[in-house]
Design a protein around this motif. Structure first.
Motif, PDB file in Angstrom:
ATOM      1  N   LEU A   1      -0.375  23.659  21.635  1.00 11.16           N
ATOM      2  CA  LEU A   1      -0.168  22.217  21.720  1.00 11.16           C
ATOM      3  C   LEU A   1       0.263  21.657  20.365  1.00 11.16           C
ATOM      4  O   LEU A   1       1.180  20.829  20.269  1.00 11.16           O
ATOM      5  N   ALA A   2      -0.377  22.145  19.302  1.00 11.15           N
ATOM      6  CA  ALA A   2      -0.024  21.672  17.957  1.00 11.15           C
ATOM      7  C   ALA A   2       1.428  22.018  17.625  1.00 11.15           C
ATOM      8  O   ALA A   2       2.150  21.215  17.021  1.00 11.15           O
ATOM      9  N   ALA A   3       1.875  23.205  18.066  1.00 13.53           N
ATOM     10  CA  ALA A   3       3.254  23.625  17.781  1.00 13.53           C
ATOM     11  C   ALA A   3       4.253  22.710  18.496  1.00 13.53           C
ATOM     12  O   ALA A   3       5.261  22.299  17.913  1.00 13.53           O
ATOM     13  N   ARG A   4       3.980  22.356  19.765  1.00 16.08           N
ATOM     14  CA  ARG A   4       4.859  21.437  20.500  1.00 16.08           C
ATOM     15  C   ARG A   4       4.838  20.047  19.875  1.00 16.08           C
ATOM     16  O   ARG A   4       5.857  19.370  19.779  1.00 16.08           O
ATOM     17  N   ALA A   5       3.621  19.623  19.481  1.00  6.14           N
ATOM     18  CA  ALA A   5       3.457  18.273  18.929  1.00  6.14           C
ATOM     19  C   ALA A   5       4.327  18.063  17.695  1.00  6.14           C
ATOM     20  O   ALA A   5       4.792  16.958  17.423  1.00  6.14           O
ATOM     21  N   ALA A   6       4.563  19.144  16.961  1.00  5.22           N
ATOM     22  CA  ALA A   6       5.368  19.053  15.730  1.00  5.22           C
ATOM     23  C   ALA A   6       6.786  18.568  16.029  1.00  5.22           C
ATOM     24  O   ALA A   6       7.449  17.999  15.166  1.00  5.22           O
ATOM     25  N   HIS A   7       7.259  18.766  17.275  1.00  6.11           N
ATOM     26  CA  HIS A   7       8.619  18.334  17.634  1.00  6.11           C
ATOM     27  C   HIS A   7       8.612  17.045  18.448  1.00  6.11           C
ATOM     28  O   HIS A   7       9.653  16.615  18.950  1.00  6.11           O
ATOM     29  N   GLY A   8       7.446  16.446  18.606  1.00  9.37           N
ATOM     30  CA  GLY A   8       7.340  15.265  19.464  1.00  9.37           C
ATOM     31  C   GLY A   8       7.161  13.977  18.681  1.00  9.37           C
ATOM     32  O   GLY A   8       6.904  13.985  17.491  1.00  9.37           O
ATOM     33  N   ASN A   9       7.287  12.866  19.415  1.00  7.57           N
ATOM     34  CA  ASN A   9       7.080  11.555  18.824  1.00  7.57           C
ATOM     35  C   ASN A   9       5.906  10.888  19.549  1.00  7.57           C
ATOM     36  O   ASN A   9       6.034  10.458  20.699  1.00  7.57           O
ATOM     37  N   ALA A  10       4.776  10.812  18.859  1.00  8.10           N
ATOM     38  CA  ALA A  10       3.556  10.294  19.474  1.00  8.10           C
ATOM     39  C   ALA A  10       3.718   8.847  19.920  1.00  8.10           C
ATOM     40  O   ALA A  10       3.099   8.413  20.891  1.00  8.10           O
TER      41      ALA A  10
ATOM     42  N   ALA B   1       6.789  17.592  24.438  1.00  4.70           N
ATOM     43  CA  ALA B   1       6.496  17.498  23.006  1.00  4.70           C
ATOM     44  C   ALA B   1       5.927  16.121  22.654  1.00  4.70           C
ATOM     45  O   ALA B   1       4.965  16.015  21.882  1.00  4.70           O
ATOM     46  N   ASP B   2       6.504  15.060  23.221  1.00  2.00           N
ATOM     47  CA  ASP B   2       6.017  13.705  22.943  1.00  2.00           C
ATOM     48  C   ASP B   2       4.575  13.529  23.425  1.00  2.00           C
ATOM     49  O   ASP B   2       3.737  12.962  22.727  1.00  2.00           O
ATOM     50  N   LEU B   3       4.312  14.053  24.622  1.00  2.00           N
ATOM     51  CA  LEU B   3       2.965  13.931  25.182  1.00  2.00           C
ATOM     52  C   LEU B   3       1.973  14.767  24.353  1.00  2.00           C
ATOM     53  O   LEU B   3       0.847  14.334  24.081  1.00  2.00           O
ATOM     54  N   ALA B   4       2.401  15.955  23.932  1.00  2.36           N
ATOM     55  CA  ALA B   4       1.545  16.798  23.089  1.00  2.36           C
ATOM     56  C   ALA B   4       1.229  16.080  21.779  1.00  2.36           C
ATOM     57  O   ALA B   4       0.077  16.066  21.314  1.00  2.36           O
ATOM     58  N   ALA B   5       2.243  15.448  21.191  1.00  5.18           N
ATOM     59  CA  ALA B   5       2.043  14.732  19.926  1.00  5.18           C
ATOM     60  C   ALA B   5       1.074  13.566  20.112  1.00  5.18           C
ATOM     61  O   ALA B   5       0.187  13.338  19.278  1.00  5.18           O
ATOM     62  N   ALA B   6       1.229  12.847  21.225  1.00  9.70           N
ATOM     63  CA  ALA B   6       0.364  11.688  21.472  1.00  9.70           C
ATOM     64  C   ALA B   6      -1.083  12.135  21.711  1.00  9.70           C
ATOM     65  O   ALA B   6      -2.030  11.498  21.228  1.00  9.70           O
ATOM     66  N   ALA B   7      -1.253  13.227  22.449  1.00  9.92           N
ATOM     67  CA  ALA B   7      -2.608  13.725  22.719  1.00  9.92           C
ATOM     68  C   ALA B   7      -3.261  14.203  21.430  1.00  9.92           C
ATOM     69  O   ALA B   7      -4.424  13.901  21.154  1.00  9.92           O
ATOM     70  N   GLN B   8      -2.504  14.945  20.635  1.00  9.93           N
ATOM     71  CA  GLN B   8      -3.045  15.425  19.351  1.00  9.93           C
ATOM     72  C   GLN B   8      -3.440  14.242  18.471  1.00  9.93           C
ATOM     73  O   GLN B   8      -4.502  14.236  17.860  1.00  9.93           O
ATOM     74  N   GLU B   9      -2.576  13.230  18.468  1.00  5.98           N
ATOM     75  CA  GLU B   9      -2.838  12.052  17.643  1.00  5.98           C
ATOM     76  C   GLU B   9      -4.134  11.359  18.092  1.00  5.98           C
ATOM     77  O   GLU B   9      -4.934  10.928  17.265  1.00  5.98           O
ATOM     78  N   ALA B  10      -4.327  11.260  19.410  1.00  3.20           N
ATOM     79  CA  ALA B  10      -5.522  10.595  19.930  1.00  3.20           C
ATOM     80  C   ALA B  10      -6.781  11.364  19.526  1.00  3.20           C
ATOM     81  O   ALA B  10      -7.788  10.769  19.126  1.00  3.20           O
ATOM     82  N   ILE B  11      -6.732  12.693  19.603  1.00  3.31           N
ATOM     83  CA  ILE B  11      -7.896  13.514  19.225  1.00  3.31           C
ATOM     84  C   ILE B  11      -8.140  13.396  17.719  1.00  3.31           C
ATOM     85  O   ILE B  11      -9.266  13.155  17.266  1.00  3.31           O
TER      86      ILE B  11
END
Ligand code: KG4
Ligand code: ZN
Length: 355
Positions: free
Chosen positions: A186-195, A237-247
């Protein structure tokens, strides 16, 4: 020289540590990940059997690595809990046998206490933490914010009401169709996403003593199940970034609030989720602003190991020379940090020679 043993879950680990010279002579971990992979989780019975096979070999290998003999070991430390009962019993029984045969003090260490005191081990094996330290312990099984005043003196400042932080990463990763283990994927995908493209809730913003991640998981499930959701790379990726950001926000905000209130001498980030780069970045930024040193143990010490059990035992012995739990203690599958002072009192009550 302390011989430390950890068998609480799916890693068999052995370490040899001399506090007097700050020498970590051996630090071995044998992982069972491959054994449990086909089952999608740890199978307790298989794990215990694997520990039984691996542990004697690993102790032999540790002594060989250290170039040491069993007669040079002056104390045995073993994880007493929390963890899987059958697994804990393998380590404890082995440790008891050794302590009995060689007439050595035996220390029953709390696994979480190990995760805390691994932050105490400096680059060169020296004990380096300044107390009180505010520790954020985040793993697949635990989410704790703890004020550590010293060994066996802990105040749990916040804990989770439902999922652990690592569990949240893993479950959300599964919802997004990412491979096991979910956290790093998830962290790897989040790196390419926009939270900022997705709005997700940060739970319990005003409750500084509780974390909660189940609402976040449900919110992600709803988004993923919506007919309008496009399962393309960018949306994931965007959803992964947003979830990581929330945590990360939930973890960081409560840590900051506690630090401002309790004014610790140092901060510590530990447990498997401590590997998360965004979480590290967020806590580093706060630590720099607040002028508080932040201890970030190396990755191999954030996951289960025996150096952490040795470090906790070393601190216990530094505070209480020759402390021993004797030979009669049992495994404690559930053993909250708050209950630890009682273990010290029980050892104090035991008469010499009674062991
Ligand atoms: O402490 P640990 O190795 O094992 C137990 O909890 O037993 O922690 C594992 C957890 C898993 O949930 C994993 O997904 C998570 O740590 N994790 C991460 C990252 N690396 C490991 N979570 C988020 N970002 C990471 N980079
Ligand atoms: Zn652990």
């Amino acid at each position: 020289m302390i011989l430390a043993i950890e068998t609480s879950c799916d890693e068999t680990a052995v370490a040899l540590y001399s506090p007097a010279t700050a020498a970590l002579h051996a630090d071995l971990v044998s992982s069972q990940i491959k054994l449990h992979l086909p089952y999608g989780g740890v199978v307790p019975e298989l794990a215990a059997r694997e520990h039984l096979q691996a542990l004697p070999l690993l102790v032999g290998e540790a002594l060989h690595t250290a170039g040491a003999k069993l007669t040079e070991v002056s104390a045995v430390a073993v994880t007493r809990g929390p963890g899987l009962k059958g697994c804990l019993l393998v380590g404890i029984s082995f440790a008891k046998g050794l302590a009995l045969a060689r007439n050595l003090p035996l220390l029953g260490i709390n696994h979480l206490e190990g995760h805390l005191f691994v932050g105490d081990l400096g680059q060169n094996g020296e004990l380096s933490l300044t107390f009180p330290t505010l520790a954020l312990l985040v793993s697949g099984g635990h989410t704790l914010l703890v004020l550590v005043r010293g060994v066996r003196d802990y105040e749990v400042v916040a804990s989770t009401r439902d999922d652990a932080a690592g569990e949240a990463f893993d479950k959300i990763a599964t919802l997004l169709g990412l491979p096991y283990p979910g956290g790093p994927a998830l962290a790897a995908r989040a790196a390419h996403g926009n939270a900022a493209r997705v709005s997700l809730p940060v739970a319990l913003p005003n409750d500084l003593s509780s974390f909660s991640f189940s609402g976040l998981k449900t919110a992600v499930r709803r988004l993923v199940d919506a007919p309008t959701f496009k399962r393309d790379e960018q949306s994931i990726a965007d959803l992964a970034a947003a979830a990581q950001e929330a945590i990360v926000r939930a973890l960081t905000e409560k840590t900051i609030a506690a630090a401002n209130r309790l004014r610790p001498q140092s901060l510590l980030l530990t447990g498997g989720v401590a590997a998360n780069a965004r979480l590290q970045e967020s806590l580093k930024a706060f630590a720099a602003r607040a002028g508080i040193p932040l201890h970030l143990p190396p990755k191999r010490w954030c996951t289960d190991n025996a150096a952490m059990i040795a470090a906790a035992a070393a601190r216990l012995w530094a505070a209480r020379p020759q402390y021993s739990d004797g030979l009669e203690f049992d495994a404690l599958p559930r053993w909250p940090l708050q209950d630890l002072a009682a273990a010290v009192e029980a050892a104090d009550r035991r008469q010499p020679g009674e062991e």
